[in-house]
Design a protein around this motif. Structure first.
Motif, short mmCIF file in Angstrom:
data_model
loop_
_atom_site.label_atom_id
_atom_site.label_comp_id
_atom_site.label_asym_id
_atom_site.label_seq_id
_atom_site.Cartn_x
_atom_site.Cartn_y
_atom_site.Cartn_z
N TRP A 1 -12.88 4.47 6.05
CA TRP A 1 -12.59 5.41 5.16
C TRP A 1 -10.72 5.41 5.25
N SER A 2 -10.30 5.26 6.29
CA SER A 2 -8.82 5.27 6.70
C SER A 2 -7.95 4.21 5.84
N ILE A 3 -8.57 3.25 6.07
CA ILE A 3 -8.30 1.77 5.34
C ILE A 3 -8.32 1.97 4.01
N MET A 4 -9.72 2.34 3.29
CA MET A 4 -9.73 2.59 1.90
C MET A 4 -8.58 3.67 1.27
N LEU A 5 -8.42 4.69 1.99
CA LEU A 5 -7.45 5.61 1.46
C LEU A 5 -6.21 5.14 1.65
N TYR A 6 -5.89 4.40 2.74
CA TYR A 6 -4.38 3.93 2.91
C TYR A 6 -4.16 2.95 1.76
N LEU B 1 -5.65 3.10 -1.20
CA LEU B 1 -5.23 3.83 -2.52
C LEU B 1 -3.83 4.54 -2.54
N ALA B 2 -3.54 4.96 -1.27
CA ALA B 2 -2.03 5.62 -1.20
C ALA B 2 -0.98 4.42 -1.52
N ILE B 3 -1.15 3.25 -1.15
CA ILE B 3 -0.18 2.38 -1.25
C ILE B 3 -0.31 1.64 -2.74
N ALA B 4 -1.36 1.75 -3.09
CA ALA B 4 -1.59 1.20 -4.54
C ALA B 4 -1.01 2.37 -5.57
N CYS B 5 -0.98 3.87 -5.13
CA CYS B 5 -0.33 4.63 -5.98
C CYS B 5 1.36 4.59 -5.66
N TRP B 6 1.59 4.26 -4.60
CA TRP B 6 3.05 4.17 -4.17
C TRP B 6 3.84 3.11 -4.78
N LEU B 7 3.39 1.81 -4.95
CA LEU B 7 3.88 0.73 -5.55
C LEU B 7 4.50 1.02 -7.00
N PRO B 8 3.50 1.65 -7.88
CA PRO B 8 4.28 1.65 -9.12
C PRO B 8 5.37 3.26 -9.11
N VAL B 9 5.13 3.79 -8.00
CA VAL B 9 6.04 4.99 -7.72
C VAL B 9 7.60 4.26 -7.62
N VAL B 10 7.51 3.30 -6.64
CA VAL B 10 8.89 2.67 -6.33
C VAL B 10 9.34 2.24 -7.63
N TRP B 11 8.72 1.67 -8.63
CA TRP B 11 9.28 0.96 -9.72
C TRP B 11 9.65 2.30 -10.69
N LEU B 12 8.88 3.31 -10.58
CA LEU B 12 9.12 4.50 -11.59
C LEU B 12 10.24 5.32 -10.80
N GLN B 13 10.68 5.37 -9.63
CA GLN B 13 11.69 5.92 -9.06
C GLN B 13 13.08 4.99 -9.39
N GLY C 1 1.75 10.46 -7.24
CA GLY C 1 1.91 11.10 -6.17
C GLY C 1 1.11 12.13 -5.50
N ILE C 2 0.14 12.51 -6.44
CA ILE C 2 -0.73 13.66 -5.83
C ILE C 2 -1.92 13.07 -4.98
N PRO C 3 -2.63 11.98 -5.65
CA PRO C 3 -3.80 11.20 -4.91
C PRO C 3 -3.14 10.41 -3.95
N ALA C 4 -1.97 10.13 -3.64
CA ALA C 4 -1.30 9.44 -2.65
C ALA C 4 -0.96 10.48 -1.49
N PHE C 5 -0.45 11.60 -1.87
CA PHE C 5 -0.50 12.61 -0.88
C PHE C 5 -1.71 13.01 -0.06
N PHE C 6 -2.61 13.13 -1.12
CA PHE C 6 -3.81 13.65 -0.25
C PHE C 6 -4.73 12.54 0.53
N ALA C 7 -4.41 11.39 0.16
CA ALA C 7 -4.91 10.27 0.82
C ALA C 7 -4.40 9.94 2.06
N PHE C 8 -3.12 10.28 2.20
CA PHE C 8 -2.25 10.16 3.38
C PHE C 8 -2.65 11.41 4.33
N VAL C 9 -2.58 12.59 3.71
CA VAL C 9 -3.22 13.68 4.72
C VAL C 9 -4.65 13.34 5.15
N THR C 10 -5.44 12.93 4.44
CA THR C 10 -6.80 12.66 5.11
C THR C 10 -6.86 11.56 5.97
#
Length: 154
Positions: free
Chosen positions: A84-89, A91-103, A135-144
């Protein structure tokens, strides 16, 4: 390296990863909502820099030190909490990659608007809301993931 040193590296890098992510997101969010073009231009430049310096490096360090810890501690890769940790990580990175481009786009659009002494255009706000939604799913994925790493539930 011994287990304690690798664990320390893993904890420190996770702190930088999550802390920089949350801090950067907070400052870009609240500054954007002021609609102060100059402030948004300045803050977005710093957020992009922080992401490259801290988030990118620690996003790479995390799986390396995590795998190293798994090997040193003898945890089976098939552990449910670890899967679960690996899958959520991922997921978080998959959300973060487009966030970098968006930023980077947010920064460019804000800097262009600042140079033109114009308000933030609609394009900025389109990018901004996609950035928020990712950012929302990335945040909750990292918290989990933090919880799973600490509790290691069976």
């Amino acid at each position: 390296m011994d287990y304690v040193t690798v664990k320390w590296l893993h904890i420190m890098s996770s702190t930088f990863l999550f802390g920089t992510g949350v801090g950067s997101a907070f400052y870009l969010l609240v500054t954007s909502l002021t609609r102060d073009v100059r402030a948004v231009a300045v803050v977005s430049r710093q957020v992009v820099l922080a992401d490259w310096l801290f988030t990118t490096t620690t996003a790479v360090i995390q799986p390396l030190t995590g795998y190293w810890l798994i090997r040193l501690a003898g945890f089976p890769l098939t552990s449910r909490w670890l899967s679960w940790s690996i899958m959520l990580y991922v997921l978080a990175i998959a959300c973060w990659l487009p966030v970098v481009w968006l930023q980077m786009r947010l920064r460019d659009v804000a800097c262009d608007a600042d140079r033109a002494q114009a308000p933030l255009p609609a394009l900025y706000w389109r990018y901004f809301w996609i950035w928020v939604v990712l950012g929302i799913p990335a945040f909750f994925a990292f918290v989990t993931v933090f919880y799973l790493m600490v509790a290691k539930p069976t």
